[in-house]
Design an enzyme around this catalytic site. Structure first.
Site, PDB file in Angstrom:
ATOM      1  N   SER A 167      -5.394   3.005  -6.552  1.00 32.83           N
ATOM      2  CA  SER A 167      -4.695   4.216  -6.985  1.00 32.83           C
ATOM      3  C   SER A 167      -5.442   4.812  -8.161  1.00 32.83           C
ATOM      4  O   SER A 167      -6.153   4.106  -8.891  1.00 32.83           O
ATOM      5  CB  SER A 167      -3.261   3.876  -7.412  1.00 32.83           C
ATOM      6  OG  SER A 167      -2.652   4.976  -8.070  1.00 32.83           O
ATOM      7  N   TYR A 180       2.720  -1.258 -12.401  1.00 34.63           N
ATOM      8  CA  TYR A 180       2.028  -0.673 -11.258  1.00 34.63           C
ATOM      9  C   TYR A 180       0.561  -0.391 -11.586  1.00 34.63           C
ATOM     10  O   TYR A 180      -0.344  -0.770 -10.823  1.00 34.63           O
ATOM     11  CB  TYR A 180       2.723   0.614 -10.833  1.00 34.63           C
ATOM     12  CG  TYR A 180       2.040   1.347  -9.709  1.00 34.63           C
ATOM     13  CD1 TYR A 180       2.161   0.910  -8.398  1.00 34.63           C
ATOM     14  CD2 TYR A 180       1.272   2.484  -9.953  1.00 34.63           C
ATOM     15  CE1 TYR A 180       1.536   1.576  -7.361  1.00 34.63           C
ATOM     16  CE2 TYR A 180       0.638   3.158  -8.918  1.00 34.63           C
ATOM     17  CZ  TYR A 180       0.775   2.699  -7.623  1.00 34.63           C
ATOM     18  OH  TYR A 180       0.136   3.368  -6.595  1.00 34.63           O
TER      19      TYR A 180
END
Length: 275
Positions: A167, A180
């Site tokens: 990501s 995350y």
């Protein structure tokens, strides 16, 4: 380029299928985790459309079955399309991932491609992150990638390709997403580590680092005008990406067009990592 949808909702683009094709993918076999919905379902559909047989796996077996059926209906008129077979998997379970690899070999005789897509997107202020969130995030987002890669390597022949989902959060800080962001940074570096060691087996390992993409995961941004304006202000292309714009780079990394590419984390983020 403007679309009707952009005018209806500034910053969005349509999901028009991309013309990109990789004939070398036809006849290959892929495993996609987290394939019951979202990007995993898109990857499965895109591969099947291009003649790849897919084992789509998800912890939600009902959702996975529905997704596999939907892909079959969608491609019923596509000559030479591959099929999607649903399978259960809890990516936190190393043995379950190995069974998934064996299921793919039993169904289609081999595994050429593996996409470690399953993941979660938790939120909490750094001062409030509970132990349970840390454990869940690392076990699914990081261990799940490692176990999937190990399972893939155990059945792949030289020339195989693994793609992990990192990501843009691996490269820049997002408030409230410390667990995350950390997990995706780990995925990015794990990808590099695996590429070095799996190179001895003739297997390539790469990752994609998406930015803001028009999916369920970013719905909270799209439904908040102020949040959307702030997000678009941090994207040099000033719009969200479409799922199809992640599919194209994924197909490239899986294909022979990228046969000398390994250990790469490809950012597909509209340039937001630079802002």
């Amino acid at each position: 380029m403007s679309t009707t949808r952009e005018h209806e909702h500034p910053g969005r683009v349509d999901g028009t299928l991309m013309a990109v094709d990789h004939p070398d993918l036809r006849g290959k076999v892929a495993v996609v985790t987290g394939a019951g919905k979202g990007m995993g379902a898109r990857f499965s559909a895109a591969l099947a459309r291009r003649g790849v047989n897919v084992v789509g796996a998800d912890i939600d077996t009902t959702l996975m079955s529905e997704s596999a059926t939907a892909v079959g209906l969608e491609h019923s008129d596509v000559e030479g399309a591959g099929v999607v077979v649903g399978a259960p998997v809890d990516v936190r379970d190393r043995d379950a991932q190995q069974k998934l690899a064996e299921t793919a070999v039993r169904e289609f005789g081999k595994v050429d491609l593996w996409i470690n897509n399953a993941g979660i997107f938790p939120e909490a202020a750094a001062t409030d992150i509970p132990v349970s969130q840390v454990q869940a995030t690392l076990s699914i987002n990081v261990e799940g990638v490692l176990y999937g890669a190990q399972a893939a390597a155990s059945v792949m022949a030289p020339g195989g390709s693994i793609v992990n989902m990192a990501s843009v959060a691996a490269l820049r800080v997002r408030r409230g997403r410390a667990a995350y962001c950390s997990s995706k940074a780990a995925v990015a570096h794990l990808t590099e580590c695996l590429a070095v060691e799996f190179g001895d087996l003739g297997i390539r390992v790469n990752a994609i680092a998406p930015g803001f993409v028009d999916t369920e995961m970013t719905r909270w941004v799209q439904d908040d005008p102020q949040a959307l304006e702030a997000a678009l202000g941090n994207i040099p292309l000033h719009r969200l990406g479409s799922p199809e714009e992640i599919v194209g780079p994924m197909l490239f990394l899986l294909s022979d067009s990228a046969r000398y590419v390994t250990g790469t984390v490809l950012s597909v983020d509209g340039g937001s990592r630079h802002v």
